[in-house]
Design a protein around this motif. Structure first.
Motif, PDB file in Angstrom:
ATOM      1  N   VAL A  65      10.619 -50.707 -18.897  1.00 31.33           N
ATOM      2  CA  VAL A  65       9.701 -51.859 -19.006  1.00 31.33           C
ATOM      3  C   VAL A  65       8.938 -51.808 -20.340  1.00 31.33           C
ATOM      4  CG1 VAL A  65       7.726 -53.054 -17.981  1.00 31.33           C
ATOM      5  CG2 VAL A  65       9.479 -52.084 -16.508  1.00 31.33           C
TER       6      VAL A  65
ATOM      7  N   LEU B 245      13.523 -57.679 -14.246  1.00 30.27           N
ATOM      8  CA  LEU B 245      12.448 -57.128 -15.080  1.00 30.27           C
ATOM      9  C   LEU B 245      11.082 -57.280 -14.398  1.00 30.27           C
ATOM     10  CD1 LEU B 245      11.634 -55.842 -17.777  1.00 30.27           C
ATOM     11  CD2 LEU B 245      11.392 -58.133 -18.717  1.00 30.27           C
TER      12      LEU B 245
ATOM     13  N   GLY C 283       8.627 -54.255 -13.392  1.00 31.13           N
ATOM     14  CA  GLY C 283       7.228 -54.267 -13.829  1.00 31.13           C
ATOM     15  C   GLY C 283       6.279 -54.176 -12.645  1.00 31.13           C
TER      16      GLY C 283
END
Length: 493
Positions: A423, A81, A85
């Motif tokens: 995201v 993640l 991002g």
């Protein structure tokens, strides 16, 4: 008449000082200089992310999911993640090459109000509390060896943390290069301890210490709320993946160095984090890890004895490095917000001799010291993460919005639209899950604080009341003389 002569005299003094400060043959403008290269960029990312999180958070992640298997899965998922991002931020950073992290992107996509609310929340809550948390972690590890068998007194921890904040603030106010070199040195030091822990773990695994990994999903407590809280604590350890976007204006060749630093730095951190956790579990059961006051120190005592003192020493280096990186970058946000008229004007001034945003960094350090006084790390992390993910989600949404509203902007990097969509959805989930599953008044206070920024915006930015300017003018003038700072020159685009 007096004012004229004072101005003239100041002008002559400044000319002298400028003459002395110019070391290169290029004309030096009164702006932040491009002094951060690729290696420094990678060190800034790795050095800021690997701070206290991996030495403090393993406990919190494990406490929320209850077993080794889900714990390692969460650590890997957090890394993925953070990488997704950061890729969104790489596109934003190469499209809008302004310092200040999320601030200029929110400004371009949604206008001044969301940007102001971000700077309001960041400067008064999220950034200083993050700085305070890291320095408190440093103080805990640094004082631990002097109090064997018991916890160090809170007074000692808080005084040490305050001293660390003061030293880091002074270093970053004095010189960009000094702050950057210190970051490179501390990153090298922290990679030594990371390597020691990982290699020890691999050796132990090779010797057959795998009993803690058998039935690794047994007794796990998996629910939406437990997973989101585990994610909060895991992502706290990854926080810093967007650090380079705060200093874009000081990067040499940002179109190449920004994405490269991200693509090298964050996967490297993810691999380190998963391997460090595996190393912890080779010598500790889940219960032992949860009972440990400082996980890395317990690991050192069991594996590296009689040289176990190495661990708290290098962890202290690691946390100081993370705090230095946070201070280096967050000072730029104060500077950019001041430049846009969203903060006191004096905060956007630059030191004449040293070309650093000294007032911004000093302001940031002063607020961080206030956060040390209450100083409970776990509660600070939860509210910090809640506020941060609101703005991460908004910023990545800005990327999607600008794909349609600002098609004319040059995009040296263009990521598939599915990445920002994922995201954004994860951010919404991370913000809503704890509120729905375990509602607390503190989350409401957090939202109310963010919205209270609207009142400040309307009164002082939109209507520009006169009386605050009358009060701040003489203060600004005295601070200018005391700190030897001037407004930055406009950059011709």
């Amino acid at each position: 008449m007096g004012k004229e002569s004072l101005r003239k005299r100041k002008g002559e003094d400044n000319a002298k000082e400028d003459g002395e400060s110019i070391q290169s043959h290029e004309p030096q403008t009164m702006n932040l200089q491009k002094q951060v290269g690729l290696i420094s960029g990678i060190c800034m990312i790795v050095g800021t992310i690997i701070g206290s999180g991996i030495f403090v958070s393993p406990k919190s992640v494990l406490a929320n999911v209850g077993a080794v298997g889900p714990c390692l899965t969460i650590w890997a998922a957090c890394g993925i993640l953070a990488t997704l991002g950061a890729l969104c931020f790489a596109e934003l950073g190469t499209m809008i090459t302004k310092s200040g992290g999320e601030y200029p992107y929110l400004m371009e996509a949604f206008g001044p109000i969301p940007a102001f609310l971000f700077s309001w929340t960041s400067l008064l809550v999220t950034k200083p509390s993050s700085f305070a948390i890291i320095c408190l972690s440093f103080a805990e590890y640094a004082s631990a060896p002097f109090y064997p068998g018991c916890d160090p007194p809170q007074v000692v921890i808080k005084c040490l943390a305050a001293a660390a904040i003061v030293i880091i603030t002074i270093v970053n106010s004095l010189s960009v290069k000094l702050g950057s070199y210190l970051q490179n040195f501390l990153t090298a030091a922290k990679m030594i301890i990371v390597t020691i822990i990982i290699v020890s773990g691999i050796v132990l695994l090779a010797q057959g210490k795998t009993e803690n990994f058998e039935d690794s999903f047994k007794d796990s407590k998996v629910s939406v709320s437990s997973i989101s809280l585990a994610f909060y604590n895991g992502l706290w350890a990854y926080d810093g993946w967007n650090q380079l976007n705060y200093i874009t204006e000081e990067l040499k060749n940002p179109y190449r160095n920004l994405p490269l630093s991200i693509i090298i730095g964050i996967p490297l951190v993810t691999v380190c984090y998963v391997l460090i956790n595996i190393s912890y579990f080779t010598v500790m059961t889940s219960t032992e890890l949860l009972q440990s006051q400082a996980v890395a120190v317990t690991f050192g005592d069991r594996v590296l004895y009689p040289a176990s003192w190495i661990v708290p020493l290098f962890v202290a280096f690691s946390t100081i490095g993370s705090a230095n990186g946070t201070c280096f970058t967050a000072g730029r946000l104060v500077y950019v917000a001041g430049r846009e008229g969203h903060m006191l004007k004096v905060l956007s001034y630059i030191s004449v001799k040293r070309l650093t945003p000294a007032p911004a960094i000093i302001f940031y350090g002063a607020i961080a010291i206030i956060y040390i006084i209450p100083g409970d790390i776990d509660t600070l992390i939860n509210y910090f993460s809640f506020a941060v993910w609101i703005f991460y989600g908004l910023t990545v949404l800005a990327l999607i919005v600008m794909r349609f509203t600002r098609k004319e902007l040059r995009r040296p990097i263009r990521i598939p639209i599915i990445i920002p969509v994922i995201v954004t959805l994860v951010s919404i989930l991370l913000v809503l899950a704890p509120i729905i599953s375990a509602p607390e008044l503190a989350y409401l206070y957090c939202v109310l604080f963010i919205l209270s920024g609207l009142i400040v915006y309307v009164l002082f930015v939109h209507f520009k009341f006169n009386w605050p300017q009358k009060i701040s003018k003489p203060i600004t003038m005295h601070l200018q003389m005391l700190l030897e700072v001037v407004p930055a020159e406009e950059i011709a685009e």
